[in-house]
Design an enzyme around this catalytic site. Structure first.
Site: not given
Length: 564
Positions: A537, A541
């Site tokens: 992450h 995204d």
């Protein structure tokens, strides 16, 4: 006046003759035998250098000579090709004069050359202190960027064998594969210090000795490599003798200070000092610890005090042991399997990945009917031309590579200062073997055809099963594909990211499902395959990960687009 100055100068040299004889005995032998003067290398004190008529070289390693051995323009450079493998303490011959360092150079070196084009072969390390002939210490090499230690799988040469440059000395089990270690110089293998199967050898640790002359082999029969701190180790027994005497005296004097120690504990008031083990024993045997007088330092209650107290009450200490645990342990039948290098490295890297990379997972179902139809057509062409069959996994690798080309944000790596986005699409393919999990790499998979990808996967998988992968076979990957569907029938799973990559695709098995048909009340069968993308992450995204899966699904459900 000139005669007086000459006499004064020679008298100063004679004053230092004893130092020369004591510290540079081997230099004098080579000096007189080769009819050449010794020169002092960088790092020696300037005073002894002047006694020999030389001034140490300046920054670039040049030596200035009053007798004309080397001019200030005759400069040489050292080049270390593999700092962990070889150590040398001398250099070679230059224009008929012997140029040698008089002190042992501890910097590892594997090759040297003069700027003027003259070839210069690496010399052996000299051990003048132990009286051994010229020899070379071969250390455990660093064969991969993450390697800190290795194992000796087997030696292909025996002690006494002649070795030549390029010949394989032994097979070294690294943290990722078994690699052949080649000899870099000609000579004889005098001593093997780490036998077949030796484990956890640190990088740089000496594993063998080679010599130039065959008659020198016997002199290394009882050779042991020098270690820093050997002298303190030799003094260890004498230094450790007093503690041993204290340990011997302690049981003898236990009975004497019982009263004194108990009385010494009284000034502390109501507070009791007891070791954690003594408190545990007291609890297990229902003993009030305040009723026991300590015999430890400053009246401290120790385990022996609890044992003495129980013995005085007629209880056997052994009965207080937890019998349930020993019985359970006795009933277990197990085998301890030692860790292999690949297993230890896999464990540490995956643990690091789960602890430091914020994983999240995206799953999508893809229809593979058209993919399997195309595969059938391609395999018919392959069989007609004598080629190897193409698997579903080969098509998945190609689709993943093209999707990375379309969404390059997923083809990246995280650093503390920036995100590195790769221009090459190198796909690691997870291969399970009896030795552990390997991830050989298919380089530039987006630019290769399906037939070439299929051939490379089969070759690398076979090398992984034989534990013969080389570093270039598994290093440099930018994305990983792990398939447990085809070979094992796993429907869906979440894979752990292979650092420093930012994503890994977990491929499940294909299964038939009933889906609505073209008309109302009509149904048909279709094959669907579940894939799960594990994302870092910090880099990818959620929307970027979804975009990559959309591109991947498009290539799988319309496989003809991969051929364009």
């Amino acid at each position: 006046m000139s005669y007086a100055s000459l006499i004064f100068s020679h008298s100063n040299k004679l004053k230092n003759a004893h130092n020369l004889l004591r510290h540079e005995r081997s230099i004098l032998v080579r000096w007189f035998s080769n009819n050449a003067r010794p020169s002092i290398g960088i790092g020696d004190d300037i005073l002894p250098a002047r006694h020999h008529g030389y001034v140490p070289g300046e920054r670039n390693g040049a030596c200035k000579s009053y007798s004309g051995c080397l001019s200030s323009t005759d400069r040489f450079h050292f080049k270390a090709t593999n700092p962990a493998i070889f150590k040398t303490s001398s250099v070679g011959i230059c224009e008929g004069n012997v140029l040698r360092t008089t002190m042992k150079v501890e910097t590892p070196m594997a090759g040297m050359a003069f700027n003027k084009g003259s070839s210069l072969h690496p010399r052996r390390g000299y051990s003048t202190d132990s009286g051994l002939p010229p020899h070379q210490e071969i250390g455990m090499p660093s064969l991969s960027p993450t390697m800190t230690e290795g194992n000796i799988a087997r030696w292909l040469k025996k002690e006494g064998d002649k070795v030549s440059p390029g010949e394989v000395l032994c097979e070294v089990e690294t943290d990722k594969a078994t690699v052949e270690m080649e000899c870099m110089d000609e000579g004889y293998l005098a001593k093997i210090l780490c036998e077949d199967g030796a484990k956890e050898i640190k990088v740089g640790e000496v594993i063998a000795i080679t010599v130039e002359d065959e008659e020198d082999i016997a002199k290394f029969k009882d050779y042991e490599p020098s270690k820093s701190g050997a002298s303190p180790a030799a003094k260890g027994p004498s230094d450790s003798a007093p503690p041993k005497e204290e340990k011997v005296e302690e049981p003898v004097t236990l009975s004497e200070p019982k009263v004194s120690n108990a009385t010494a504990a009284s000034p502390t008031g109501d507070r009791l000092f007891a070791s954690p083990l003594a408190r545990k024993w007291a609890e297990d045997h229902n003993v009030t610890i305040s009723s026991i007088k300590g015999t430890g330092p400053d009246g401290r209650i120790v385990k022996a005090d609890i044992e003495d107290f129980l013995a005085s009450r007629g209880k056997e200490v052994s009965k207080g042991a937890p019998k349930v645990d020993t019985g359970a342990a006795a009933s277990l039948d197990y085998t301890d399997i030692p860790h292999t290098q690949i297993r230890k490295v896999t464990a540490s890297r995956l643990l690091l990945s789960k602890q430091t990379i914020p994983h999240y997972y995206l799953t999508v179902d893809t229809c593979v009917d058209k993919l399997m139809e195309l595969r059938g057509q391609l395999n018919s062409l392959q069989e007609a031309s004598g080629g190897k069959r193409i698997s579903i996994n080969d098509l998945v690798i190609k689709a993943a590579a093209l999707a990375l080309q379309k969404v390059p944000q997923c083809n990246s790596s995280w650093t503390n200062d920036y995100i590195r986005q790769f221009n090459n699409v190198n796909i690691n393919v997870a291969v399970q073997t009896d030795n552990g999990l390997f991830v050989p790499v298919i380089r530039d998979a987006d630019k290769k055809g399906l037939s070439k990808i299929s051939n490379e996967v089969k070759i690398l998988a076979q090398k992984a099963k034989e534990n013969s992968l080389k570093p270039e076979d598994y290093e440099g990957g930018t994305f990983t594909v792990s398939n447990l569907g085809g070979p094992f029938g796993i429907k869906q799973f979440c894979a752990i990211i292979n650092p420093p990559q930012s994503g890994i695709l977990a491929v499940g098995s294909a299964e038939k499902r009933v889906i609505p048909g073209s008309g109302s009340g009509q149904y048909k069968f279709a094959s669907f395959m579940s894939v799960t993308l594990s994302c870092d992450h910090r880099i990818i995204d959620g929307a970027i990960g979804a975009e990559w899966l959309k591109a991947f699904k498009g290539y799988i459900e319309n496989p003809e687009s991969m051929l364009l």
